[in-house]
Design a protein around this motif. Structure first.
Motif, mmCIF file in Angstrom:
data_model
loop_
_atom_site.group_PDB
_atom_site.id
_atom_site.type_symbol
_atom_site.label_atom_id
_atom_site.label_comp_id
_atom_site.label_asym_id
_atom_site.label_seq_id
_atom_site.Cartn_x
_atom_site.Cartn_y
_atom_site.Cartn_z
ATOM 1 N N UNK A 124 0.890 -1.321 0.032
ATOM 2 C CA UNK A 124 -0.005 0.213 0.009
ATOM 3 C C UNK A 124 0.848 1.352 0.007
ATOM 4 N N UNK A 125 2.050 1.137 0.428
ATOM 5 C CA UNK A 125 2.742 2.572 0.535
ATOM 6 C C UNK A 125 3.900 2.369 -0.360
ATOM 7 N N UNK A 126 3.956 1.579 -1.318
ATOM 8 C CA UNK A 126 5.291 1.668 -2.141
ATOM 9 C C UNK A 126 4.775 2.276 -3.443
ATOM 10 N N UNK A 127 5.856 2.892 -4.336
ATOM 11 C CA UNK A 127 5.612 3.717 -5.341
ATOM 12 C C UNK A 127 5.329 2.678 -6.779
ATOM 13 N N UNK A 128 6.384 1.864 -6.452
ATOM 14 C CA UNK A 128 6.251 0.873 -7.812
ATOM 15 C C UNK A 128 6.561 -0.679 -7.051
ATOM 16 N N UNK A 129 5.598 -1.645 -7.508
ATOM 17 C CA UNK A 129 6.103 -2.789 -7.129
ATOM 18 C C UNK A 129 6.187 -3.742 -8.444
ATOM 19 N N UNK A 130 7.510 -4.252 -8.606
ATOM 20 C CA UNK A 130 8.075 -5.262 -9.515
ATOM 21 C C UNK A 130 7.687 -6.572 -9.520
ATOM 22 N N UNK A 131 7.137 -7.290 -10.121
ATOM 23 C CA UNK A 131 7.042 -8.825 -10.197
ATOM 24 C C UNK A 131 7.165 -9.429 -11.327
ATOM 25 N N UNK A 132 7.631 -10.709 -11.179
ATOM 26 C CA UNK A 132 7.565 -11.563 -12.424
ATOM 27 C C UNK A 132 6.498 -11.493 -13.084
ATOM 28 N N UNK A 133 6.367 -11.938 -14.353
ATOM 29 C CA UNK A 133 4.942 -12.061 -15.044
ATOM 30 C C UNK A 133 4.253 -13.229 -14.674
ATOM 31 N N UNK A 134 4.823 -14.030 -13.971
ATOM 32 C CA UNK A 134 4.050 -15.251 -13.690
ATOM 33 C C UNK A 134 3.504 -14.912 -12.195
ATOM 34 N N UNK A 135 3.594 -13.941 -11.687
ATOM 35 C CA UNK A 135 3.053 -13.634 -10.236
ATOM 36 C C UNK A 135 1.713 -13.808 -10.240
ATOM 37 N N UNK A 136 1.177 -14.415 -9.476
ATOM 38 C CA UNK A 136 -0.224 -14.522 -9.177
ATOM 39 C C UNK A 136 -0.943 -13.485 -8.267
ATOM 40 N N UNK A 137 -1.578 -12.743 -9.121
ATOM 41 C CA UNK A 137 -2.178 -11.265 -8.291
ATOM 42 C C UNK A 137 -2.023 -10.181 -8.853
ATOM 43 N N UNK A 138 -3.094 -9.330 -8.878
ATOM 44 C CA UNK A 138 -3.032 -8.102 -9.656
ATOM 45 C C UNK A 138 -3.104 -7.004 -8.323
ATOM 46 N N UNK A 139 -1.806 -6.271 -8.434
ATOM 47 C CA UNK A 139 -1.392 -5.363 -7.454
ATOM 48 C C UNK A 139 -1.920 -3.982 -7.803
ATOM 49 N N UNK A 140 -2.385 -3.781 -8.826
ATOM 50 C CA UNK A 140 -3.132 -2.578 -9.560
ATOM 51 C C UNK A 140 -2.080 -2.042 -10.222
#
Length: 354
Positions: A124-140
């Protein structure tokens, strides 16, 4: 620009080490802040990375909260002195909390979907959250998906060349068969309520019966008979060892993924699956992921098949690895690009596609 990098685990050192070099080579000022966790500080010393230690080890969840609070307060104090443009981290609880208080941007990298505490405290506080393309879930809209894995920040062939002398350092001849195992203590916040093998002793005994040398890495104390198998190797040599191993069998997802990047057969045992491990198993056939109630028995069956020559030859595993490398990126490039984009004030949240 000024960049702060926070390190709270040995894997974080590997992940950021090449990015730190590249950012400094591009003229940026990089400050590394660490917390004692297993061999994290030792690795920073071995790699010659200048750093400041802000907090010590934790022992269980109760002390983890106190250590984390200490780490964040000290990071905030140092960030106010340094005035960084960007604070980068894996998991990124401290980075996400401190960055807005000092006018910096936070760039958080993460790949563990079930780490609920970290996600709730950091995302909720991060400006950018970088995940692998296979990450399960939409952070927005703050999420950046990239076609790679954390381990490709340091094990991409452009970054890593295995050193064969690791065999002789451990008294192994070229033709000797050996397997690396890892057992968790299940004390991390993201491991709460989870489990792996039913009987560690049976794992070591069964693997030894194949004639392979068994090296044990573990976060906890071991019984005397298993302690004799504990690996005695400087931590910066671990990836050399994994490259030449006949097999990895363990409860650590990161080590399983590292083996996949190296083309070494991996058997992963955990009651929970992870998006990146599932992709490495289902899409590339580089990991056996054993997660169900029969995981102990299934994992041993896969491991014994590999060690006794029934799991496909080394060339087949390397070919699968080569296919993965052709479809995935050098993740150090992603780290550098995202940090520079954040520091430059541009929109770094454009999604990358495989």
């Amino acid at each position: 620009m000024r960049v702060a990098v926070t390190v709270q685990h040995p894997g974080h050192v590997h992940f950021f080490k090449h990015a730190i070099d590249e950012l400094e080579a591009r003229g940026h000022e990089v400050h590394v802040f660490a917390r004692e966790k297993e061999m994290a500080v030792r690795l920073l010393e071995l790699y010659g990375i200048e750093h400041e230690v802000l907090a010590g080890e934790s022992h269980g969840l109760a002390s983890l909260a106190a250590v984390q609070a200490t780490y964040e307060l000290r990071l905030l104090r140092r960030a106010r002195e340094l005035n960084p443009d960007v604070i980068a981290a894996i998991g990124g609880v401290a980075a996400a909390h401190v960055a807005p208080l000092v006018g910096a941007r936070s760039v958080v990298f993460y790949d563990t979907e079930h780490a609920t505490i970290i996600k709730n405290l950091a995302y909720p506080f991060a400006h950018t959250v970088c995940t692998p393309s296979c990450y399960v879930g939409d952070i927005g809209p703050k999420q950046v998906r990239y076609p790679g894995y954390h381990e490709l920040a340091y094990l991409h062939p452009d970054r890593f060349t295995p050193d064969p002398t690791v065999r002789s350092d451990l008294g192994l001849d070229e033709g000797d068969s050996f397997v690396v195992t890892r057992f968790n203590d299940w004390g991390s916040s993201h491991d709460m309520g989870q489990s792996g093998f039913d009987d560690v002793g049976e794992v070591v005994d069964r693997l030894s019966e194949t004639g392979a040398k068994v090296f044990v890495t573990a976060e906890m104390e071991l019984s005397n008979d298993i302690e004799g198998h504990r690996l005695d190797l400087s931590p910066e040599r671990m990836h050399d060892l994994l490259y030449y191993a006949d097999c990895y069998v363990g409860e650590g997802a990161t080590t399983a993924a590292e083996c996949a990047m190296l083309g070494t057969p991996a058997v992963y045992v955990n009651s929970l699956s992870l998006g990146y491990v599932s992709e490495l198993a289902d899409e590339y056939g580089l990991v056996y992921s054993c997660n169900g109630p029969d995981r102990h028995r299934n994992a041993l069956s896969h491991a014994v098949d590999i060690l006794e020559g029934r799991g496909g030859g080394a060339d087949a595993w390397r070919a699968r690895r080569d296919r993965l490398l052709s479809e995935r990126v050098d993740v150090t490039d992603v780290i550098v690009d995202q940090v520079e984009s954040a520091g430059g004030g541009s929109d770094s949240r454009q999604k990358l596609t495989a």
